[in-house]
Design an enzyme around this catalytic site. Structure first.
Site, short mmCIF file in Angstrom:
data_model
loop_
_atom_site.label_atom_id
_atom_site.label_comp_id
_atom_site.label_asym_id
_atom_site.label_seq_id
_atom_site.Cartn_x
_atom_site.Cartn_y
_atom_site.Cartn_z
N HIS A 129 -36.00 -25.38 102.93
CA HIS A 129 -35.99 -24.06 102.44
C HIS A 129 -37.01 -23.22 102.10
O HIS A 129 -37.53 -22.09 101.98
CB HIS A 129 -34.78 -23.99 101.14
CG HIS A 129 -33.40 -24.34 101.50
ND1 HIS A 129 -32.68 -24.91 100.75
CD2 HIS A 129 -33.02 -24.46 102.78
CE1 HIS A 129 -31.54 -25.09 101.38
NE2 HIS A 129 -31.52 -24.96 102.57
N CYS A 369 -28.31 -32.45 101.51
CA CYS A 369 -28.65 -31.60 102.70
C CYS A 369 -30.28 -31.48 102.48
O CYS A 369 -30.63 -30.64 103.17
CB CYS A 369 -28.06 -30.38 102.64
SG CYS A 369 -26.32 -30.27 103.12
N PHE A 370 -30.68 -32.12 101.49
CA PHE A 370 -32.46 -32.15 101.44
C PHE A 370 -32.86 -30.83 101.32
O PHE A 370 -34.22 -30.67 101.86
CB PHE A 370 -32.86 -33.13 102.42
CG PHE A 370 -32.03 -34.05 102.62
CD1 PHE A 370 -31.67 -35.21 101.58
CD2 PHE A 370 -31.37 -34.38 104.07
CE1 PHE A 370 -30.82 -36.37 102.14
CE2 PHE A 370 -30.55 -35.54 104.45
CZ PHE A 370 -30.32 -36.35 103.51
N CYS A 371 -32.35 -29.58 100.89
CA CYS A 371 -32.96 -28.41 100.75
C CYS A 371 -33.54 -28.08 102.27
O CYS A 371 -34.30 -27.34 102.43
CB CYS A 371 -34.33 -28.22 99.94
SG CYS A 371 -34.17 -28.86 98.18
N ALA A 372 -32.58 -28.39 103.23
CA ALA A 372 -32.69 -27.81 104.61
C ALA A 372 -31.54 -27.64 105.08
O ALA A 372 -30.81 -28.26 106.19
CB ALA A 372 -33.46 -29.04 105.34
#
Ligand code: ALA
Length: 467
Positions: A129, A369-372
């Site tokens: 993100h 979601c690992f900021c993605a």
């Protein structure tokens, strides 16, 4: 067979807290296995010692006349050179701005480029993100496609450039994905970008810590124009991040943060801004962060980035082979990759797997979601839905799709990987038992063993440091 062990062993020896034991279920404890290096890496003992020694000389920089201030100013300024050299930056033509982290670096660049609303920034469908949202808020974004394995489609790059140049002002791409670890050929992308008269920005957060990286000379068509990366992902978690780019980008216009240190002269009706990097380093800078990062990079240089990378590559291949031997496990992404591997176990929620590994195996990793989010949904084949927002708002994270991620560093060992694999197999073989023993707790936003719904030991450790 494993090669280049000495560098990796030395690194392991120097990791602060490598032998730390953590409590595990059944009133026991075991040595912590840390597989979340993509989030933040632990610091290095020799660097902590150097910082401690330097602290007796520490002082505010640039604006003091005392001897300590003179020493600290010189150290702080020189840190820029040392950090730039580590990634092949040419600071006679480039500026290196010290910031907090990669996120701040990319936001700063998005501000600095003075984009207009009709300008286009090309990004990829595999970005964190932090390399997506800053561009979306300042320009139009077009996404370069990825295939079903999450690999960049080079035809899509050419297509988008052909279709949109000269409106395209920047290609912004990760060096390596924080989800699949997939490494992009950023120098080839630079060549394509330059052929269309466009600059490239590499989000180096997940690449610079894993491989020797060189921005290359300005005269080289493979040159990387802008680079951002974080200290806390390369063993220097003292709050320093880096943005490098051509000096002229930082020469015109006011900085987004304005105040002490950013000016030459202030009149009532006019401000004369300082030269870079000072113009973009508002307020008293993080001298210790800069020192910690510069000394860490020197340490890594001396140890040998190539040797460390080779070890990590072998450990990654070893891990992938072991994971693929397990039943009911899907690994996402494809080669070439750094030691970042995301996977799912069939019929087991990713957060449940993470909780079991935390509470019973003493393993630290990341799930979700690992900021993605867009990339993770793509890899999982899940569609966007506002229902996920409702789940987030109710803290029902057990209803949100995601993955389990391990992220290796060269100090990790085969024994640690074997420990993980043993546990994954145990989890797969006993999935029903684990589903019975763990309960999702909206209060904690995670799965907790039913007999441990109030994780007392976390409070005990917390109190030791915070009371
Ligand atoms: N971006 C970091 C990660 O992927 C925090 O974990």
């Amino acid at each position: 067979m494993f090669t280049n062990k000495p560098a990796a062993m030395k690194l392991r020896h120097d990791i602060k807290g490598i032998d730390k034991k953590v409590p595990v279920k059944g009133n026991k404890s075991r040595k912590y296995t840390f597989f979340d290096n993509a989030a933040s890496t632990p610091p290095l003992i020799p660097i902590l010692k150097e910082i401690d020694d330097y602290l007796s000389w520490y002082s505010g920089v640039h604006r003091g006349t005392g001897y300590k201030s003179l020493v600290s100013s010189k150290i702080y300024d020189d840190c820029h050179e040392i950090i730039g050299k580590f990634v092949g930056a040419d600071l006679s033509t480039d500026t290196l701005v010290l910031v907090k982290n990669t996120t701040e670096a990319i936001n700063k660049l998005a501000y600095r480029l003075q984009l207009k609303s009709q300008d286009i920034v090309l990004i990829t469908a595999m970005e964190h993100h932090s390399n997506e949202l800053p561009w979306r808020s300042r320009a139009q974004v077009r996404y370069i496609d990825v295939d079903k394995d999450g690999i960049l489609d080079l035809n899509s790059v050419e297509y988008l450039f052909k279709r949109y140049h000269p409106q395209v002002k920047l290609l912004a791409v990760c060096g390596a994905s924080n989800v699949t670890g997939h490494v992009n050929d950023v120098h080839s992308l630079a060549r394509i970008s330059h052929a269309y008269g466009c600059k490239i920005m590499v989000d180096g957060a997940q690449l610079v810590p894993h491989q020797r990286f060189n921005m290359k000379a300005h005269s080289d068509s493979d040159h990387i124009d802008f680079l951002a990366f974080s200290g806390h992902k390369i063993y220097a978690p003292f709050g320093s991040g880096v943005l490098i780019g051509p000096r002229e980008t930082f020469m015109s216009g006011p900085p987004e943060y304005q105040g002490g240190g950013t000016v030459k002269l202030v009149h009532k009706n006019e401000v004369f801004w300082a030269d870079p990097p000072d113009r973009d380093e508002a307020g008293s800078p993080n001298v210790l962060g800069a020192y910690g990062l510069a000394r860490t990079l020197k340490y890594l240089d001396k140890l040998g980035m190539d040797d460390l990378a080779k070890h990590e590559e072998e450990l990654t291949a070893y891990t992938l082979a072991k994971l693929r031997d397990l039943n009911s496990l899907t690994v996402y992404g494809s080669q070439p990759r750094v030691g970042v591997i995301s996977f799912n176990l069939k019929d087991l929620h990713h957060a449940l797997v993470g909780a079991i590994l935390c509470y019973e195996a003493g393993i630290g990793l990341r799930t979700g979601c690992f900021c993605a989010q867009n990339y993770v949904r793509h890899l999982l084949g899940v569609k966007e839905t506002n229902q996920h927002l409702e789940h987030y708002e109710r803290n029902e994270l057990d209803k949100i799709p995601g993955m389990v991620r391990i992220s290796l560093a060269p100090y990790n060992t085969r024994a640690e990987v074997d420990h993980l694999i043993k546990w994954l197999k145990y989890i797969v073989d006993n999935r029903y038992e684990f589903k019975r023993r763990y309960k999702y707790s909206p209060l904690h936003g995670g799965f907790i063993p039913v007999d441990l719904l109030n994780p007392e030991y976390i409070n005990k450790i917390y109190n030791r440091y915070m009371d």
